[in-house]
Design a protein around this motif. Structure first.
Motif, PDB file in Angstrom:
ATOM      1  N   GLN A  43       0.815  -1.213   0.000  1.00  0.00           N
ATOM      2  CA  GLN A  43       0.000   0.000   0.000  1.00  0.00           C
ATOM      3  C   GLN A  43       0.849   1.265   0.000  1.00  0.00           C
ATOM      4  OE1 GLN A  43      -2.364  -0.713   3.497  1.00  0.00           O
ATOM      5  NE2 GLN A  43      -3.876  -1.983   2.405  1.00  0.00           N
ATOM      6  N   GLY A  44       2.174   1.087   0.021  1.00  0.00           N
ATOM      7  CA  GLY A  44       3.072   2.239  -0.099  1.00  0.00           C
ATOM      8  C   GLY A  44       3.665   2.731   1.201  1.00  0.00           C
ATOM      9  N   ASN A  45       3.440   2.022   2.298  1.00  0.00           N
ATOM     10  CA  ASN A  45       4.019   2.427   3.575  1.00  0.00           C
ATOM     11  C   ASN A  45       5.530   2.189   3.539  1.00  0.00           C
ATOM     12  OD1 ASN A  45       5.027   2.054   6.383  1.00  0.00           O
ATOM     13  ND2 ASN A  45       2.888   2.475   6.912  1.00  0.00           N
ATOM     14  N   VAL A  46       6.295   3.283   3.575  1.00  0.00           N
ATOM     15  CA  VAL A  46       7.745   3.184   3.414  1.00  0.00           C
ATOM     16  C   VAL A  46       8.381   2.391   4.543  1.00  0.00           C
ATOM     17  CG1 VAL A  46       9.906   4.472   3.221  1.00  0.00           C
ATOM     18  CG2 VAL A  46       7.831   5.341   2.127  1.00  0.00           C
ATOM     19  N   GLN A  47       7.949   2.644   5.781  1.00  0.00           N
ATOM     20  CA  GLN A  47       8.538   1.913   6.904  1.00  0.00           C
ATOM     21  C   GLN A  47       8.231   0.421   6.808  1.00  0.00           C
ATOM     22  OE1 GLN A  47      10.595   3.221   9.329  1.00  0.00           O
ATOM     23  NE2 GLN A  47      10.940   1.062   9.830  1.00  0.00           N
ATOM     24  N   ALA A  48       7.029   0.088   6.360  1.00  0.00           N
ATOM     25  CA  ALA A  48       6.674  -1.320   6.183  1.00  0.00           C
ATOM     26  C   ALA A  48       7.522  -1.943   5.076  1.00  0.00           C
ATOM     27  CB  ALA A  48       5.191  -1.444   5.851  1.00  0.00           C
ATOM     28  N   GLN A  49       7.805  -1.179   4.036  1.00  0.00           N
ATOM     29  CA  GLN A  49       8.658  -1.685   2.958  1.00  0.00           C
ATOM     30  C   GLN A  49      10.050  -2.007   3.488  1.00  0.00           C
ATOM     31  OE1 GLN A  49       8.350   1.517   0.133  1.00  0.00           O
ATOM     32  NE2 GLN A  49       6.448   0.736  -0.772  1.00  0.00           N
ATOM     33  N   TYR A  50      10.552  -1.110   4.335  1.00  0.00           N
ATOM     34  CA  TYR A  50      11.855  -1.397   4.946  1.00  0.00           C
ATOM     35  C   TYR A  50      11.783  -2.632   5.836  1.00  0.00           C
ATOM     36  CZ  TYR A  50      15.517  -1.521   8.344  1.00  0.00           C
ATOM     37  OH  TYR A  50      16.521  -1.978   9.157  1.00  0.00           O
ATOM     38  N   ASP A  51      10.754  -2.679   6.678  1.00  0.00           N
ATOM     39  CA  ASP A  51      10.660  -3.775   7.637  1.00  0.00           C
ATOM     40  C   ASP A  51      10.532  -5.139   6.954  1.00  0.00           C
ATOM     41  OD1 ASP A  51      10.949  -2.210   9.842  1.00  0.00           O
ATOM     42  OD2 ASP A  51       8.844  -2.161  10.407  1.00  0.00           O
ATOM     43  N   ILE A  52       9.700  -5.216   5.914  1.00  0.00           N
ATOM     44  CA  ILE A  52       9.519  -6.511   5.258  1.00  0.00           C
ATOM     45  C   ILE A  52      10.804  -6.906   4.527  1.00  0.00           C
ATOM     46  CG2 ILE A  52       8.534  -5.663   3.079  1.00  0.00           C
ATOM     47  CD1 ILE A  52       7.433  -8.776   5.080  1.00  0.00           C
ATOM     48  N   GLY A  53      11.483  -5.904   3.967  1.00  0.00           N
ATOM     49  CA  GLY A  53      12.769  -6.190   3.327  1.00  0.00           C
ATOM     50  C   GLY A  53      13.785  -6.701   4.329  1.00  0.00           C
ATOM     51  N   ALA A  54      13.810  -6.068   5.503  1.00  0.00           N
ATOM     52  CA  ALA A  54      14.746  -6.491   6.548  1.00  0.00           C
ATOM     53  C   ALA A  54      14.404  -7.882   7.066  1.00  0.00           C
ATOM     54  CB  ALA A  54      14.731  -5.479   7.690  1.00  0.00           C
ATOM     55  N   ILE A  55      13.104  -8.163   7.163  1.00  0.00           N
ATOM     56  CA  ILE A  55      12.669  -9.488   7.622  1.00  0.00           C
ATOM     57  C   ILE A  55      13.151 -10.576   6.661  1.00  0.00           C
ATOM     58  CG2 ILE A  55      10.629 -10.959   7.841  1.00  0.00           C
ATOM     59  CD1 ILE A  55       9.211  -8.514   9.111  1.00  0.00           C
ATOM     60  N   TYR A  56      12.998 -10.341   5.372  1.00  0.00           N
ATOM     61  CA  TYR A  56      13.451 -11.334   4.390  1.00  0.00           C
ATOM     62  C   TYR A  56      14.980 -11.431   4.355  1.00  0.00           C
ATOM     63  CZ  TYR A  56       8.833 -12.227   2.367  1.00  0.00           C
ATOM     64  OH  TYR A  56       7.524 -12.629   2.174  1.00  0.00           O
ATOM     65  N   LEU A  57      15.643 -10.336   4.633  1.00  0.00           N
ATOM     66  CA  LEU A  57      17.106 -10.353   4.632  1.00  0.00           C
ATOM     67  C   LEU A  57      17.650 -11.087   5.853  1.00  0.00           C
ATOM     68  CD1 LEU A  57      19.575  -9.280   3.041  1.00  0.00           C
ATOM     69  CD2 LEU A  57      19.538  -7.279   4.544  1.00  0.00           C
ATOM     70  N   GLU A  58      17.012 -10.861   6.998  1.00  0.00           N
ATOM     71  CA  GLU A  58      17.463 -11.496   8.242  1.00  0.00           C
ATOM     72  C   GLU A  58      17.152 -12.984   8.254  1.00  0.00           C
ATOM     73  OE1 GLU A  58      19.097 -10.929  12.262  1.00  0.00           O
ATOM     74  OE2 GLU A  58      19.217  -9.911  10.342  1.00  0.00           O
TER      75      GLU A  58
END
Length: 271
Positions: A43-58
Motif C-alpha cells: 500500500q506504499g508504507n515506506v517503513q513497512a517496505q523497509y521492515d519486510i525487506g529487513a525481515i526477508y534479509l534477516e
C-alpha cells in the motif's frame, strides 16, 4: 573493524506508537503477521517496505529470501529511508544475493550518512580511508568519523584514534590517539581497549603502566591478558628490555596463571 548494525535491532516501526524501546519494538514487530506487514508495504508504507525487506534479509521470522529483501529495501531506500539505504550498503558490500559491488555499497552508505545515520557515517568514513568504492581520502574519512563520534559512535572514535596513531591524513600524534581510544574504551569498545592497552604497555602517548595495560586487556579477553602477563613475566625474568626483577616476574606469572595460562602456572607459587 566494522560495526554492522543488525537488522533485527532496527525493526522498529509498528511499535513506535506504543512507546516501546527499540529492543522491545523488534519483538512487537516480529509478532505481527508477515502478510500484514507486506500488505502495508504494498500500500506504499515506506517503513513497512523497509521492515519486510529487513525481515526477508534477516531470515529469522520467515525463510531468507534475498530477491524479496532487495526488492523491498530498494523501494524504501529510493524513497529516502536511511536504514534501508544503510542495509543495502551491506547487501552490496557482502554480496548478499547480488554480485559484490563496492561502488554501489559505498553509494548507499553515502546516502544514509548524509541523512545523519550514525553507523552509515562510520561506514562511509571507513570506505574513504580504504579507498573502497571512492578515491582514498583520509581527510574525508576523518570528517565522517568526527560526525559519527559526535553522535556517540565508539567505532568512529576508535577509527579516529587509528588515524592519529598511524599518522594517516593527520600528523602522527600518540597523545591524540590515546585520547580517542580512551573515549571509546570508557564506553566499552573492545578494540579501543585493546589498542589503548598496547599504548600503556609501550608507553606511547601515555605514561607506561603495565597494570593499566593488563587491566584493559582483562576487560577485552582474559586469554589476551594471560598471554600478555606471561610475556611480561618472562621479560622480567630475563631482563629483556626492562630491568630484571624476579618479584615482579612472579607477580605476573601468578596473574597469568589465574587467567588460565598453563605455562605460567608452572612458575606460580600457587601451582
Amino acid at each position: 573493524m566494522r560495526a554492522k548494525t543488525t537488522i533485527k535491532h532496527k525493526l522498529m516501526s509498528f511499535a513506535v506508537a506504543l512507546g516501546l524501546t527499540p529492543s522491545a519494538q523488534y519483538t512487537q514487530a516480529a509478532s505481527l503477521p508477515v502478510l500484514d506487514i507486506e500488505t502495508m508495504a504494498l500500500q506504499g508504507n515506506v517503513q513497512a517496505q523497509y521492515d519486510i525487506g529487513a525481515i526477508y534479509l534477516e531470515g529469522e521470522i520467515v525463510e531468507k529470501d534475498y530477491d524479496k529483501a532487495l526488492k523491498w529495501l530498494l523501494k524504501a531506500a529510493n524513497q529516502g529511508h536511511p536504514l534501508a539505504q544503510y542495509n543495502l550498503g551491506w547487501v552490496y558490500e557482502d554480496g548478499m544475493g547480488v554480485p559484490q559491488d563496492y561502488n554501489k555499497s559505498t553509494g548507499w552508505f553515502q546516502k544514509s550518512a548524509e541523512q545523519g545515520f550514525v553507523d552509515a557515517q562510520t561506514s562511509i568514513g571507513v570506505r574513504y580511508v580504504k579507498g573502497q568504492g571512492v578515491p582514498q581520502n583520509y581527510a574525508k574519512g576523518l570528517e565522517w568519523f568526527q560526525k559519527a563520534a559526535k553522535q556517540g559512535s565508539t567505532n568512529a572514535m576508535t577509527q579516529i584514534g587509528v588515524l592519529y596513531y598511524h599518522g594517516n591524513g593527520v600528523t602522527q600524534d600518540y597523545k591524540k590517539a590515546a585520547k580517542w581510544y580512551r573515549k571509546a574504551a570508557d564506553l566499552g569498545d573492545i578494540y579501543a581497549q585493546n589498542n589503548l592497552a598496547m599504548m600503556y604497555y609501550e608507553g606511547e602517548g601515555v605514561t607506561q603502566n603495565y597494570d593499566t595495560a593488563m587491566s584493559l586487556l582483562q576487560e577485552v579477553d582474559p586469554r589476551l591478558a594471560a598471554q600478555a602477563q606471561y610475556s611480561l613475566a618472562v621479560r622480567y625474568t630475563l631482563g629483556n628490555g626492562i630491568e630484571k626483577n624476579m618479584v615482579l616476574a612472579q607477580k605476573w606469572f601468578q596473574k597469568s596463571c589465574d587467567n588460565g595460562h598453563p605455562d605460567a602456572c608452572n612458575h606460580s607459587v600457587d601451582r
